[in-house]
Design a protein around this motif. Sequence first.
Motif, PDB file in Angstrom:
ATOM      1  N   MET A 123       0.842  -1.165   0.000  1.00 33.21           N
ATOM      2  CA  MET A 123       0.000   0.000   0.000  1.00 33.21           C
ATOM      3  C   MET A 123       0.886   1.226   0.000  1.00 33.21           C
ATOM      4  O   MET A 123       1.897   1.256   0.685  1.00 33.21           O
ATOM      5  CB  MET A 123      -0.883  -0.004   1.251  1.00 33.21           C
ATOM      6  N   ALA A 124       0.529   2.216  -0.780  1.00 32.17           N
ATOM      7  CA  ALA A 124       1.261   3.479  -0.801  1.00 32.17           C
ATOM      8  C   ALA A 124       0.274   4.625  -0.959  1.00 32.17           C
ATOM      9  O   ALA A 124      -0.822   4.449  -1.489  1.00 32.17           O
ATOM     10  CB  ALA A 124       2.264   3.491  -1.949  1.00 32.17           C
ATOM     11  N   GLY A 125       0.663   5.792  -0.489  1.00 33.76           N
ATOM     12  CA  GLY A 125      -0.195   6.958  -0.605  1.00 33.76           C
ATOM     13  C   GLY A 125       0.537   8.204  -0.170  1.00 33.76           C
ATOM     14  O   GLY A 125       1.712   8.159   0.193  1.00 33.76           O
ATOM     15  N   GLY A 126      -0.180   9.322  -0.183  1.00 37.27           N
ATOM     16  CA  GLY A 126       0.399  10.598   0.210  1.00 37.27           C
ATOM     17  C   GLY A 126      -0.430  11.250   1.287  1.00 37.27           C
ATOM     18  O   GLY A 126      -1.613  10.947   1.466  1.00 37.27           O
ATOM     19  N   PHE A 127       0.207  12.164   2.024  1.00 37.31           N
ATOM     20  CA  PHE A 127      -0.458  12.907   3.091  1.00 37.31           C
ATOM     21  C   PHE A 127      -0.082  14.370   2.954  1.00 37.31           C
ATOM     22  O   PHE A 127       1.099  14.718   2.962  1.00 37.31           O
ATOM     23  CB  PHE A 127      -0.044  12.350   4.456  1.00 37.31           C
ATOM     24  N   ASP A 128      -1.090  15.228   2.815  1.00 37.68           N
ATOM     25  CA  ASP A 128      -0.916  16.655   2.595  1.00 37.68           C
ATOM     26  C   ASP A 128      -1.632  17.385   3.733  1.00 37.68           C
ATOM     27  O   ASP A 128      -2.842  17.207   3.911  1.00 37.68           O
ATOM     28  CB  ASP A 128      -1.532  17.006   1.236  1.00 37.68           C
ATOM     29  N   ALA A 129      -0.907  18.196   4.527  1.00 40.92           N
ATOM     30  CA  ALA A 129      -1.508  18.804   5.719  1.00 40.92           C
ATOM     31  C   ALA A 129      -1.149  20.275   5.851  1.00 40.92           C
ATOM     32  O   ALA A 129      -0.195  20.764   5.253  1.00 40.92           O
ATOM     33  CB  ALA A 129      -1.053  18.057   6.969  1.00 40.92           C
ATOM     34  N   ARG A 130      -1.943  20.952   6.686  1.00 42.82           N
ATOM     35  CA  ARG A 130      -1.750  22.371   7.000  1.00 42.82           C
ATOM     36  C   ARG A 130      -2.118  22.583   8.465  1.00 42.82           C
ATOM     37  O   ARG A 130      -2.948  21.884   9.014  1.00 42.82           O
ATOM     38  CB  ARG A 130      -2.665  23.218   6.117  1.00 42.82           C
ATOM     39  N   GLY A 131      -1.480  23.583   9.090  1.00 41.84           N
ATOM     40  CA  GLY A 131      -1.830  23.964  10.462  1.00 41.84           C
ATOM     41  C   GLY A 131      -1.355  22.947  11.485  1.00 41.84           C
ATOM     42  O   GLY A 131      -0.367  22.252  11.289  1.00 41.84           O
TER      43      GLY A 131
ATOM     44  N   PHE B  80       2.664  20.760   4.399  1.00 42.85           N
ATOM     45  CA  PHE B  80       3.440  19.545   4.640  1.00 42.85           C
ATOM     46  C   PHE B  80       2.971  18.478   3.665  1.00 42.85           C
ATOM     47  O   PHE B  80       1.765  18.295   3.476  1.00 42.85           O
ATOM     48  CB  PHE B  80       3.236  19.059   6.082  1.00 42.85           C
ATOM     49  N   PHE B  81       3.919  17.784   3.039  1.00 41.70           N
ATOM     50  CA  PHE B  81       3.538  16.686   2.149  1.00 41.70           C
ATOM     51  C   PHE B  81       4.533  15.541   2.318  1.00 41.70           C
ATOM     52  O   PHE B  81       5.750  15.746   2.296  1.00 41.70           O
ATOM     53  CB  PHE B  81       3.514  17.129   0.685  1.00 41.70           C
ATOM     54  N   ALA B  82       4.013  14.356   2.510  1.00 44.06           N
ATOM     55  CA  ALA B  82       4.838  13.157   2.631  1.00 44.06           C
ATOM     56  C   ALA B  82       4.216  12.038   1.808  1.00 44.06           C
ATOM     57  O   ALA B  82       2.997  11.996   1.602  1.00 44.06           O
ATOM     58  CB  ALA B  82       4.962  12.719   4.089  1.00 44.06           C
ATOM     59  N   VAL B  83       5.065  11.167   1.329  1.00 43.68           N
ATOM     60  CA  VAL B  83       4.615   9.954   0.658  1.00 43.68           C
ATOM     61  C   VAL B  83       5.088   8.780   1.493  1.00 43.68           C
ATOM     62  O   VAL B  83       6.091   8.872   2.213  1.00 43.68           O
ATOM     63  CB  VAL B  83       5.145   9.842  -0.790  1.00 43.68           C
ATOM     64  N   GLY B  84       4.356   7.707   1.414  1.00 42.81           N
ATOM     65  CA  GLY B  84       4.755   6.544   2.204  1.00 42.81           C
ATOM     66  C   GLY B  84       3.971   5.315   1.842  1.00 42.81           C
ATOM     67  O   GLY B  84       3.087   5.334   0.986  1.00 42.81           O
ATOM     68  N   GLY B  85       4.312   4.261   2.513  1.00 43.37           N
ATOM     69  CA  GLY B  85       3.627   3.007   2.294  1.00 43.37           C
ATOM     70  C   GLY B  85       4.141   1.959   3.254  1.00 43.37           C
ATOM     71  O   GLY B  85       5.002   2.232   4.092  1.00 43.37           O
TER      72      GLY B  85
END
Length: 146
Positions: free
Chosen positions: A1-9, A97-102
């Motif tokens: 499984m892989a995906g991205g996470f995009d956050a603020r604050g 903030f942006f990270a990719v992972g799996g």
Amino acid sequence: MAGGFDARGDWSIAFGRGANDTAESIKCYAVRSGSCWLIADGEDEPLRLATGDAVILTGTRGFRIASHPNVPAVDFTELLATPLDGSILSYNGGGEFFAVGGYFSYSDRHASILLRLLPRVLHLSNASERTSIRHSLELMSDELRS
């Protein structure tokens, strides 16, 4: 499984293991922009991750990533009921903030041998380590965008 996470604050996301989830795994995350804190169960201190850093986590321990270690965590399962499968989860509108992972789960009887040989938390942060994973991160990011 892989995906991205995009956050603020202010944000904090907890990733744990359920009582019935005993699969051994390796989790890989890379910060593409911004920074965050990694707070891993069983570790003494939070770990600061900056743009370009990557981290590999082994085993079944829980952890959380956060804009600051003191921000109360939201359980990942409350944000997403199904695996990302290549998509991007946006939190608070994203953009800072942006990270990719799996992760890779192992059910083979030899998995525990492999995982015992690896450190529980492996932080890749210096220039040569970043260079060695840059190509893989770019491919993962391109795949997510596609």
